[in-house]
Design a protein around this motif. Sequence first.
Motif, PDB file in Angstrom:
ATOM      1  N   UNK A  68     -35.116  -5.037   6.323  1.00 40.13           N
ATOM      2  CA  UNK A  68     -34.632  -3.767   6.880  1.00 40.13           C
ATOM      3  C   UNK A  68     -33.421  -3.222   6.139  1.00 40.13           C
ATOM      4  N   UNK A  69     -32.438  -4.071   5.876  1.00 36.18           N
ATOM      5  CA  UNK A  69     -31.185  -3.552   5.336  1.00 36.18           C
ATOM      6  C   UNK A  69     -30.721  -4.154   4.029  1.00 36.18           C
ATOM      7  N   UNK A  70     -31.468  -5.102   3.495  1.00 33.67           N
ATOM      8  CA  UNK A  70     -31.076  -5.727   2.242  1.00 33.67           C
ATOM      9  C   UNK A  70     -30.078  -6.854   2.467  1.00 33.67           C
ATOM     10  N   UNK A  71     -29.633  -7.424   1.370  1.00 29.33           N
ATOM     11  CA  UNK A  71     -28.787  -8.616   1.408  1.00 29.33           C
ATOM     12  C   UNK A  71     -27.308  -8.312   1.581  1.00 29.33           C
ATOM     13  N   UNK A  72     -26.926  -7.049   1.414  1.00 26.40           N
ATOM     14  CA  UNK A  72     -25.494  -6.711   1.439  1.00 26.40           C
ATOM     15  C   UNK A  72     -25.176  -5.962   2.732  1.00 26.40           C
ATOM     16  N   UNK A  73     -24.961  -6.730   3.779  1.00 24.39           N
ATOM     17  CA  UNK A  73     -24.590  -6.162   5.076  1.00 24.39           C
ATOM     18  C   UNK A  73     -23.851  -7.233   5.878  1.00 24.39           C
ATOM     19  N   UNK A  74     -23.006  -6.805   6.805  1.00 22.92           N
ATOM     20  CA  UNK A  74     -22.208  -7.762   7.575  1.00 22.92           C
ATOM     21  C   UNK A  74     -23.028  -8.828   8.295  1.00 22.92           C
ATOM     22  N   UNK A  75     -24.154  -8.447   8.882  1.00 22.14           N
ATOM     23  CA  UNK A  75     -24.962  -9.418   9.622  1.00 22.14           C
ATOM     24  C   UNK A  75     -25.493 -10.523   8.715  1.00 22.14           C
ATOM     25  N   UNK A  76     -25.730 -10.211   7.458  1.00 28.90           N
ATOM     26  CA  UNK A  76     -26.179 -11.239   6.511  1.00 28.90           C
ATOM     27  C   UNK A  76     -25.055 -12.238   6.262  1.00 28.90           C
ATOM     28  N   UNK A  77     -23.837 -11.751   6.081  1.00 32.93           N
ATOM     29  CA  UNK A  77     -22.694 -12.657   5.883  1.00 32.93           C
ATOM     30  C   UNK A  77     -22.532 -13.578   7.092  1.00 32.93           C
ATOM     31  N   UNK A  78     -22.679 -13.025   8.276  1.00 30.61           N
ATOM     32  CA  UNK A  78     -22.564 -13.813   9.502  1.00 30.61           C
ATOM     33  C   UNK A  78     -23.639 -14.893   9.560  1.00 30.61           C
ATOM     34  N   UNK A  79     -24.878 -14.517   9.244  1.00 36.40           N
ATOM     35  CA  UNK A  79     -25.968 -15.491   9.288  1.00 36.40           C
ATOM     36  C   UNK A  79     -25.860 -16.517   8.164  1.00 36.40           C
ATOM     37  N   UNK A  80     -25.329 -16.122   7.015  1.00 37.42           N
ATOM     38  CA  UNK A  80     -25.073 -17.095   5.954  1.00 37.42           C
ATOM     39  C   UNK A  80     -24.070 -18.144   6.423  1.00 37.42           C
ATOM     40  N   UNK A  81     -23.008 -17.690   7.081  1.00 35.98           N
ATOM     41  CA  UNK A  81     -21.991 -18.610   7.579  1.00 35.98           C
ATOM     42  C   UNK A  81     -22.585 -19.576   8.604  1.00 35.98           C
ATOM     43  N   UNK A  82     -23.373 -19.048   9.514  1.00 34.93           N
ATOM     44  CA  UNK A  82     -24.015 -19.884  10.528  1.00 34.93           C
ATOM     45  C   UNK A  82     -24.975 -20.877   9.870  1.00 34.93           C
ATOM     46  N   UNK A  83     -25.731 -20.404   8.898  1.00 30.84           N
ATOM     47  CA  UNK A  83     -26.666 -21.280   8.187  1.00 30.84           C
ATOM     48  C   UNK A  83     -25.956 -22.403   7.454  1.00 30.84           C
ATOM     49  N   UNK A  84     -24.852 -22.093   6.794  1.00 34.28           N
ATOM     50  CA  UNK A  84     -24.088 -23.126   6.089  1.00 34.28           C
ATOM     51  C   UNK A  84     -23.575 -24.163   7.073  1.00 34.28           C
ATOM     52  N   UNK A  85     -23.040 -23.682   8.169  1.00 35.27           N
ATOM     53  CA  UNK A  85     -22.493 -24.581   9.194  1.00 35.27           C
ATOM     54  C   UNK A  85     -23.571 -25.513   9.737  1.00 35.27           C
ATOM     55  N   UNK A  86     -24.711 -24.944  10.083  1.00 37.59           N
ATOM     56  CA  UNK A  86     -25.781 -25.739  10.684  1.00 37.59           C
ATOM     57  C   UNK A  86     -26.445 -26.672   9.674  1.00 37.59           C
ATOM     58  N   UNK A  87     -26.798 -26.155   8.516  1.00 34.07           N
ATOM     59  CA  UNK A  87     -27.548 -26.950   7.555  1.00 34.07           C
ATOM     60  C   UNK A  87     -26.716 -28.043   6.894  1.00 34.07           C
ATOM     61  N   UNK A  88     -25.418 -27.847   6.828  1.00 38.44           N
ATOM     62  CA  UNK A  88     -24.544 -28.850   6.221  1.00 38.44           C
ATOM     63  C   UNK A  88     -23.790 -29.668   7.268  1.00 38.44           C
ATOM     64  N   UNK A  89     -24.080 -29.438   8.532  1.00 37.35           N
ATOM     65  CA  UNK A  89     -23.445 -30.177   9.633  1.00 37.35           C
ATOM     66  C   UNK A  89     -21.922 -30.138   9.515  1.00 37.35           C
ATOM     67  N   UNK A  90     -21.387 -28.942   9.361  1.00 35.15           N
ATOM     68  CA  UNK A  90     -19.948 -28.742   9.235  1.00 35.15           C
ATOM     69  C   UNK A  90     -19.394 -28.078  10.493  1.00 35.15           C
ATOM     70  N   UNK A  91     -18.112 -28.222  10.696  1.00 35.25           N
ATOM     71  CA  UNK A  91     -17.447 -27.551  11.801  1.00 35.25           C
ATOM     72  C   UNK A  91     -17.445 -26.047  11.571  1.00 35.25           C
ATOM     73  N   UNK A  92     -17.224 -25.661  10.317  1.00 39.52           N
ATOM     74  CA  UNK A  92     -17.119 -24.250   9.929  1.00 39.52           C
ATOM     75  C   UNK A  92     -18.096 -23.938   8.810  1.00 39.52           C
ATOM     76  N   UNK A  93     -18.615 -22.712   8.833  1.00 41.02           N
ATOM     77  CA  UNK A  93     -19.409 -22.184   7.732  1.00 41.02           C
ATOM     78  C   UNK A  93     -18.805 -20.885   7.260  1.00 41.02           C
ATOM     79  N   UNK A  94     -18.838 -20.675   5.964  1.00 40.47           N
ATOM     80  CA  UNK A  94     -18.363 -19.427   5.374  1.00 40.47           C
ATOM     81  C   UNK A  94     -19.506 -18.842   4.562  1.00 40.47           C
ATOM     82  N   UNK A  95     -19.822 -17.564   4.800  1.00 37.45           N
ATOM     83  CA  UNK A  95     -20.880 -16.880   4.069  1.00 37.45           C
ATOM     84  C   UNK A  95     -20.327 -15.689   3.317  1.00 37.45           C
ATOM     85  N   UNK A  96     -20.742 -15.539   2.071  1.00 39.76           N
ATOM     86  CA  UNK A  96     -20.250 -14.434   1.240  1.00 39.76           C
ATOM     87  C   UNK A  96     -21.423 -13.672   0.651  1.00 39.76           C
TER      88      UNK A  96
END
Length: 154
Positions: A68-96
């Motif tokens: 719908x909106x491509x890779x460059x949007x705030x919701x993508x950054x948010x989901x990247x952060x969540x994905x990093x956190x979950x997939x790497x079993x970390x307390x925090x995830x950062x998505x850029x």
Amino acid sequence: MNAAAELLGLLRDRGETVATAESLTAGLLAVTLTDVPGASDVVRGGLIVYATDLKERLAGVDAELLTRGGAVQPAVAEQLATGARERCAATWGVGLTGVAGPDPQDGAEPGTVHLGFAGPNGTNVLSTKLAGDRAGVRAAAVRVALEHFTTVLR
């Protein structure tokens, strides 16, 4: 003390860890963090999801959102952060995600950057416009991510 060392010190003091999912910066944030001695106490790992399809496959970004909106949007950054956190079993995830240039991408101008942060109490996104050439935008995105994340932790 540099920004990465300060951030890692805060995380270490809290007994917390971090992981990244990087598109725009292609691992530059993870490199910056792991350049600090003792980073292995805090840094769990990261995902380089430069290609759009990898944002979905590796980081779990919603395919419909990307279509719908491509890779460059705030919701993508948010989901990247969540994905990093979950997939790497970390307390925090950062998505850029963003556009380093020289050409626009997904309707976003060069210098457009979205930074997502996912932690124990939810997520937040910082969107900004950065100046410079490709290398300058990428370096500035890492700097802003470190500064904002430190602010979030305080």
